[in-house]
Design a protein around this motif. Structure first.
Motif, PDB file in Angstrom:
ATOM      1  N   GLY A  97       0.802  -1.215   0.000  1.00  8.71           N
ATOM      2  CA  GLY A  97       0.000   0.000   0.000  1.00  8.71           C
ATOM      3  C   GLY A  97       0.832   1.259   0.000  1.00  8.71           C
ATOM      4  N   GLU A  98       2.089   1.169   0.446  1.00  8.03           N
ATOM      5  CA  GLU A  98       2.934   2.351   0.467  1.00  8.03           C
ATOM      6  C   GLU A  98       4.332   1.990  -0.033  1.00  8.03           C
ATOM      7  OE1 GLU A  98       4.005   3.709   4.431  1.00  8.03           O
ATOM      8  OE2 GLU A  98       3.042   1.957   5.272  1.00  8.03           O
ATOM      9  N   ALA A  99       4.929   2.916  -0.750  1.00 13.08           N
ATOM     10  CA  ALA A  99       6.253   2.672  -1.302  1.00 13.08           C
ATOM     11  C   ALA A  99       7.309   3.042  -0.275  1.00 13.08           C
ATOM     12  CB  ALA A  99       6.441   3.492  -2.587  1.00 13.08           C
ATOM     13  N   GLY A 100       8.563   2.914  -0.680  1.00 12.07           N
ATOM     14  CA  GLY A 100       9.655   3.309   0.185  1.00 12.07           C
ATOM     15  C   GLY A 100      10.406   2.160   0.816  1.00 12.07           C
ATOM     16  N   GLY A 101      10.045   0.934   0.485  1.00 10.46           N
ATOM     17  CA  GLY A 101      10.812  -0.198   0.982  1.00 10.46           C
ATOM     18  C   GLY A 101      10.744  -0.371   2.483  1.00 10.46           C
ATOM     19  N   ARG A 102       9.535  -0.396   3.065  1.00 10.29           N
ATOM     20  CA  ARG A 102       9.381  -0.558   4.509  1.00 10.29           C
ATOM     21  C   ARG A 102       9.306  -2.022   4.929  1.00 10.29           C
ATOM     22  NH1 ARG A 102       7.727   3.434   7.679  1.00 10.29           N
ATOM     23  NH2 ARG A 102       6.371   2.015   8.836  1.00 10.29           N
ATOM     24  N   GLY A 103       9.644  -2.925   4.047  1.00 15.81           N
ATOM     25  CA  GLY A 103       9.618  -4.328   4.396  1.00 15.81           C
ATOM     26  C   GLY A 103       8.241  -4.938   4.369  1.00 15.81           C
ATOM     27  N   VAL A 104       7.311  -4.397   3.540  1.00 13.23           N
ATOM     28  CA  VAL A 104       5.969  -4.946   3.423  1.00 13.23           C
ATOM     29  C   VAL A 104       5.941  -5.858   2.199  1.00 13.23           C
ATOM     30  CG1 VAL A 104       3.524  -4.435   3.155  1.00 13.23           C
ATOM     31  CG2 VAL A 104       4.983  -2.921   4.507  1.00 13.23           C
ATOM     32  N   TYR A 105       5.801  -7.149   2.438  1.00 16.42           N
ATOM     33  CA  TYR A 105       5.800  -8.120   1.344  1.00 16.42           C
ATOM     34  C   TYR A 105       4.562  -8.992   1.531  1.00 16.42           C
ATOM     35  CZ  TYR A 105      10.563  -6.467   1.443  1.00 16.42           C
ATOM     36  OH  TYR A 105      11.663  -5.660   1.469  1.00 16.42           O
ATOM     37  N   GLU A 106       3.601  -8.868   0.606  1.00 15.60           N
ATOM     38  CA  GLU A 106       2.324  -9.541   0.756  1.00 15.60           C
ATOM     39  C   GLU A 106       2.028 -10.405  -0.459  1.00 15.60           C
ATOM     40  OE1 GLU A 106       0.070  -6.297   3.647  1.00 15.60           O
ATOM     41  OE2 GLU A 106      -0.427  -6.362   1.501  1.00 15.60           O
ATOM     42  N   PHE A 107       1.311 -11.507  -0.202  1.00 20.23           N
ATOM     43  CA  PHE A 107       1.041 -12.492  -1.236  1.00 20.23           C
ATOM     44  C   PHE A 107      -0.383 -12.996  -1.047  1.00 20.23           C
ATOM     45  CE2 PHE A 107       1.581 -16.783  -3.162  1.00 20.23           C
ATOM     46  CZ  PHE A 107       2.141 -16.411  -4.378  1.00 20.23           C
ATOM     47  N   THR A 108      -1.214 -12.865  -2.089  1.00 20.54           N
ATOM     48  CA  THR A 108      -2.596 -13.336  -2.031  1.00 20.54           C
ATOM     49  C   THR A 108      -2.642 -14.798  -2.435  1.00 20.54           C
ATOM     50  OG1 THR A 108      -3.432 -11.132  -2.565  1.00 20.54           O
ATOM     51  CG2 THR A 108      -4.929 -12.987  -2.884  1.00 20.54           C
ATOM     52  N   ALA A 109      -3.042 -15.647  -1.504  1.00 20.88           N
ATOM     53  CA  ALA A 109      -2.998 -17.086  -1.739  1.00 20.88           C
ATOM     54  C   ALA A 109      -4.212 -17.565  -2.515  1.00 20.88           C
ATOM     55  CB  ALA A 109      -2.907 -17.827  -0.410  1.00 20.88           C
ATOM     56  N   GLN A 110      -3.971 -18.448  -3.471  1.00 21.70           N
ATOM     57  CA  GLN A 110      -5.039 -19.175  -4.156  1.00 21.70           C
ATOM     58  C   GLN A 110      -5.165 -20.595  -3.619  1.00 21.70           C
ATOM     59  OE1 GLN A 110      -3.720 -18.761  -8.226  1.00 21.70           O
ATOM     60  NE2 GLN A 110      -4.876 -16.848  -8.525  1.00 21.70           N
ATOM     61  N   SER A 111      -4.052 -21.156  -3.162  1.00 19.10           N
ATOM     62  CA  SER A 111      -4.069 -22.480  -2.546  1.00 19.10           C
ATOM     63  C   SER A 111      -2.886 -22.590  -1.596  1.00 19.10           C
ATOM     64  CB  SER A 111      -3.997 -23.586  -3.604  1.00 19.10           C
ATOM     65  OG  SER A 111      -2.746 -23.564  -4.266  1.00 19.10           O
ATOM     66  N   VAL A 112      -3.091 -23.343  -0.520  1.00 19.24           N
ATOM     67  CA  VAL A 112      -2.042 -23.612   0.459  1.00 19.24           C
ATOM     68  C   VAL A 112      -2.061 -25.116   0.732  1.00 19.24           C
ATOM     69  CG1 VAL A 112      -1.179 -23.193   2.788  1.00 19.24           C
ATOM     70  CG2 VAL A 112      -2.308 -21.349   1.528  1.00 19.24           C
ATOM     71  N   THR A 113      -0.960 -25.798   0.471  1.00 18.51           N
ATOM     72  CA  THR A 113      -0.887 -27.243   0.669  1.00 18.51           C
ATOM     73  C   THR A 113       0.351 -27.597   1.480  1.00 18.51           C
ATOM     74  OG1 THR A 113       0.259 -27.494  -1.469  1.00 18.51           O
ATOM     75  CG2 THR A 113      -2.126 -27.792  -1.439  1.00 18.51           C
ATOM     76  N   ARG A 114       0.234 -28.626   2.283  1.00 19.47           N
ATOM     77  CA  ARG A 114       1.373 -29.110   3.052  1.00 19.47           C
ATOM     78  C   ARG A 114       2.416 -29.700   2.119  1.00 19.47           C
ATOM     79  NH1 ARG A 114       0.387 -29.946   8.657  1.00 19.47           N
ATOM     80  NH2 ARG A 114       2.552 -30.690   8.702  1.00 19.47           N
ATOM     81  N   THR A 115       3.669 -29.572   2.485  1.00 13.60           N
ATOM     82  CA  THR A 115       4.756 -30.103   1.677  1.00 13.60           C
ATOM     83  C   THR A 115       5.871 -30.580   2.595  1.00 13.60           C
ATOM     84  OG1 THR A 115       6.222 -29.617  -0.205  1.00 13.60           O
ATOM     85  CG2 THR A 115       5.980 -27.901   1.453  1.00 13.60           C
ATOM     86  N   GLU A 116       6.779 -31.351   2.046  1.00  8.60           N
ATOM     87  CA  GLU A 116       7.901 -31.858   2.817  1.00  8.60           C
ATOM     88  C   GLU A 116       8.952 -30.773   3.013  1.00  8.60           C
ATOM     89  OE1 GLU A 116       8.205 -34.844   4.205  1.00  8.60           O
ATOM     90  OE2 GLU A 116       6.203 -35.392   3.483  1.00  8.60           O
ATOM     91  N   LYS A 117       9.605 -30.820   4.149  1.00  5.61           N
ATOM     92  CA  LYS A 117      10.715 -29.905   4.391  1.00  5.61           C
ATOM     93  C   LYS A 117      11.832 -30.196   3.393  1.00  5.61           C
ATOM     94  CE  LYS A 117      13.643 -30.662   7.638  1.00  5.61           C
ATOM     95  NZ  LYS A 117      14.266 -30.871   8.974  1.00  5.61           N
ATOM     96  N   PRO A 118      12.407 -29.200   2.751  1.00  5.74           N
ATOM     97  CA  PRO A 118      13.495 -29.447   1.798  1.00  5.74           C
ATOM     98  C   PRO A 118      14.745 -29.935   2.513  1.00  5.74           C
ATOM     99  CG  PRO A 118      13.206 -27.082   2.165  1.00  5.74           C
ATOM    100  CD  PRO A 118      12.066 -27.759   2.863  1.00  5.74           C
ATOM    101  N   ASP A 119      15.610 -30.582   1.752  1.00  3.22           N
ATOM    102  CA  ASP A 119      16.863 -31.084   2.309  1.00  3.22           C
ATOM    103  C   ASP A 119      17.678 -29.958   2.940  1.00  3.22           C
ATOM    104  OD1 ASP A 119      16.203 -33.642   1.524  1.00  3.22           O
ATOM    105  OD2 ASP A 119      17.279 -33.480  -0.384  1.00  3.22           O
ATOM    106  N   ASN A 120      17.687 -28.810   2.280  1.00  2.59           N
ATOM    107  CA  ASN A 120      18.337 -27.626   2.832  1.00  2.59           C
ATOM    108  C   ASN A 120      17.255 -26.633   3.216  1.00  2.59           C
ATOM    109  OD1 ASN A 120      19.832 -25.397   3.536  1.00  2.59           O
ATOM    110  ND2 ASN A 120      21.014 -25.313   1.650  1.00  2.59           N
ATOM    111  N   PRO A 121      16.968 -26.471   4.515  1.00  2.01           N
ATOM    112  CA  PRO A 121      15.861 -25.612   4.926  1.00  2.01           C
ATOM    113  C   PRO A 121      16.147 -24.125   4.819  1.00  2.01           C
ATOM    114  CG  PRO A 121      16.990 -26.455   6.854  1.00  2.01           C
ATOM    115  CD  PRO A 121      17.626 -27.107   5.665  1.00  2.01           C
ATOM    116  N   TYR A 122      17.391 -23.748   4.526  1.00  2.00           N
ATOM    117  CA  TYR A 122      17.757 -22.332   4.455  1.00  2.00           C
ATOM    118  C   TYR A 122      17.844 -21.867   3.007  1.00  2.00           C
ATOM    119  CZ  TYR A 122      19.204 -23.223   9.280  1.00  2.00           C
ATOM    120  OH  TYR A 122      19.231 -23.603  10.589  1.00  2.00           O
ATOM    121  N   GLU A 123      17.736 -20.559   2.825  1.00  2.00           N
ATOM    122  CA  GLU A 123      17.944 -19.980   1.493  1.00  2.00           C
ATOM    123  C   GLU A 123      19.271 -19.255   1.468  1.00  2.00           C
ATOM    124  OE1 GLU A 123      14.853 -17.508   0.043  1.00  2.00           O
ATOM    125  OE2 GLU A 123      13.422 -19.145  -0.155  1.00  2.00           O
TER     126      GLU A 123
END
Length: 246
Positions: A220-246
């Motif tokens: 809703g506001e610019a300036g890089g305040r750390g607002v990151y939003e995502f509108t979900a269409q589906s949410v499903t359970r999944t397995e933890k990846p081998d490397n859990p970090y990015e």
């Protein structure tokens, strides 16, 4: 601490590191993947040095007995027997390895203190997403980087594009929840959470790994305040990846 104890500890520490790097793969719970092979090399050196010291002690033992005489009162240079307890933490690594960081670490950092979005590494100025697949799989870090770019007036590359994000669920305020991944610069001690607020979907179980398909929701506001939003269409359970970090 006796020399024999020092040699044994070197072998055990080296063996424990080899165990979590080459056998279980749990080393990625503590350090970045790129440090795996340097750790393997260091562990191998510890094992070799420890075994060489143990062999030397075994070879020299008859001479030490001869020098001490046969009166049964020879005194070695060994330390207190309690020093053997130092082996217990090392042995525990083989049986009980600490898990990766997760919800507790992420919860300690609120939205206003979330990690800065990673810079997107691109070869050219234009880094538009390819037309396929749909939905397009993307890391949480890349999503945050592209969203940040759009917020500060840069290229808008996420609009009207279905994306697939994967991470673990962390609770927010007033029923909100976040899809979260942890990012390491070097090791688990410097891990910082990357958090995307999920809209239009009930919160899954805290700490559960989920795959979310949906659309980028412009802030809703610019300036890089750390607002990151995502509108979900589906949410499903999944397995933890081998490397859990990015």
């Amino acid at each position: 601490m006796s020399r024999a104890m020092q040699n044994l500890l070197m072998v055990l520490v080296g063996g424990a590191v080899l165990w979590i790097t080459l056998v279980t793969g749990e080393v990625v719970n503590f350090v970045k993947e790129g440090l795996r092979w340097p750790l393997v090399a260091a562990a191998a050196v510890l094992v070799v040095l420890g075994l060489a010291g143990m062999r030397r002690d075994w070879r020299d033992r008859p001479d030490e007995h001869a020098d001490s005489g046969h009166d049964g009162h020879g005194h070695g240079a060994g330390g207190p027997r309690v020093a053997w307890l130092l082996c217990l933490p090392v042995l525990a690594i083989f049986a009980i390895a600490p898990p990766e960081l997760g919800v507790f670490t992420a919860a300690r950092t609120g939205e206003s203190r979330a990690a800065a979005p990673p810079k997107i590494q691109v070869a050219e100025d234009d880094y538009a997403l390819p037309p396929s697949p749909d939905p397009y799989p993307m890391s949480v870090g890349e999503f945050m980087g592209r969203s940040f770019e759009a917020q500060i007036g840069g290229q808008v590359t996420l609009a009207d594009r279905r994306l697939e994000l994967k991470g673990f669920a962390t609770p927010g305020e007033r029923g909100a929840w976040y899809l979260t991944r942890l990012q390491m610069s070097c090791c688990a001690a410097d891990a910082m959470p990357l958090k995307v607020k999920i809209l239009d979907a009930p919160a899954p179980e805290k700490g559960s790994w989920v795959k979310v398909v949906g659309l980028w929701h412009p802030a809703g506001e610019a300036g890089g305040r750390g607002v990151y939003e995502f509108t979900a269409q589906s949410v499903t359970r999944t397995e933890k990846p081998d490397n859990p970090y990015e």
